[in-house]
Design an enzyme around this catalytic site. Structure first.
Site: not given
Length: 267
Positions: A84-86
């Site tokens: 998700a690369k949050r």
């Protein structure tokens, strides 16, 4: 990884792949694609890594398909990494952590990828929750895309990438003292070449798992991984998606493709 080797299969339902599998580019096609991959290779590989953006593009129904995949993987004791690369700050980062790492959340995975470019410490809510729930995070540190160097290499001997690796090592120190890997992993591209050495990164000292995208269709081989990561290779988890997924939709063909990729990974 000890039981099944270092292969992680990415679940990346790009429109072209859905079409190649004879599936519609909608939530139903997405779900069928994802569950087929789970059924075919879930018990064969170390983890599955759904690419969250490719579920989000279908809105709430796409996220529902992701929720079902994560739930069924958990029921089958298959580890999942939500790609998700949050990354954010304060209460917003805490909300992201709650979504992806809290026990009982419909989106809870075993690990989630995080972006540290608002400052490594901005990730603290996720780092703490992962440790508390027995989950993990993979923090972007040194990626293979050409644009990444403008940020990650900045600082020379005191590069951004090196600072991220040093911070992760500090968070994993207690686990290292206990003889295990910590819950803070890093994302380091399989095709970064000499950058690890050039920037002075001691990835073995991180004492966390290293997610190394780039195997297969992106050009890296198992031998490349071993050479690139050197002493840290023991902790490398290698994702592959297109190289394996294009063998579908037949489950036996997917299993065979995963087996060939796994056989090419030494150690």
């Amino acid at each position: 990884m000890q039981a099944r080797g270092r292969l992680c299969v990415g679940i990346a339902p790009h429109p072209a792949l859905l079409a190649a599998w004879g599936l519609a580019d909608d939530a139903a096609g997405l779900e069928r694609f994802s569950l087929t991959v789970l059924e075919a290779v879930g018990e064969q590989v170390a983890a599955l890594k759904p690419q969250v953006a490719l579920f989000e593009r279908h809105g709430s129904r796409g996220l529902a398909a992701l929720e079902r995949l994560l739930a069924e993987a958990a029921d089958a004791s298959v580890l999942t990494i939500a790609d998700a690369k949050r990354g954010d700050i304060g209460s917003t980062m805490a909300a992201y952590a709650d979504a992806w790492l809290r026990d009982g959340s419909a989106l809870a995975a075993d690990a989630v990828t995080l972006s540290p470019y608002l400052g490594y410490e901005s990730l603290r809510p996720a780092l703490e929750l992962a440790g508390a729930t027995g989950r993990g995070v993979f923090v972007l540190a040194l990626t293979s895309n050409p644009e990444g160097a403008s940020v990650q290499h900045a600082g020379g001997a005191d590069s951004v990438a090196r600072r991220i690796a040093t911070a992760a090592a500090a968070d994993n120190r207690a686990a290292a003292d206990a003889g295990g890997l910590g819950s803070v992993g890093l994302v380091v591209g399989a095709t970064v070449g000499s950058a690890i050495v050039d920037l002075g990164l001691d990835l073995a000292a991180v004492n966390g798992p290293l997610l190394a995208p780039g195997l297969g269709a992106q050009g890296a081989t198992g031998a490349d991984l071993a050479a690139t990561f050197g002493p840290a290779y023991a902790n490398v988890l290698a994702p592959s998606s297109r190289e394996i997924l294009r063998a579908g939709p037949d489950p036996a063909a997917l299993r065979a493709a995963a087996g060939r990729t796994l056989a090419g990974l030494s150690g």
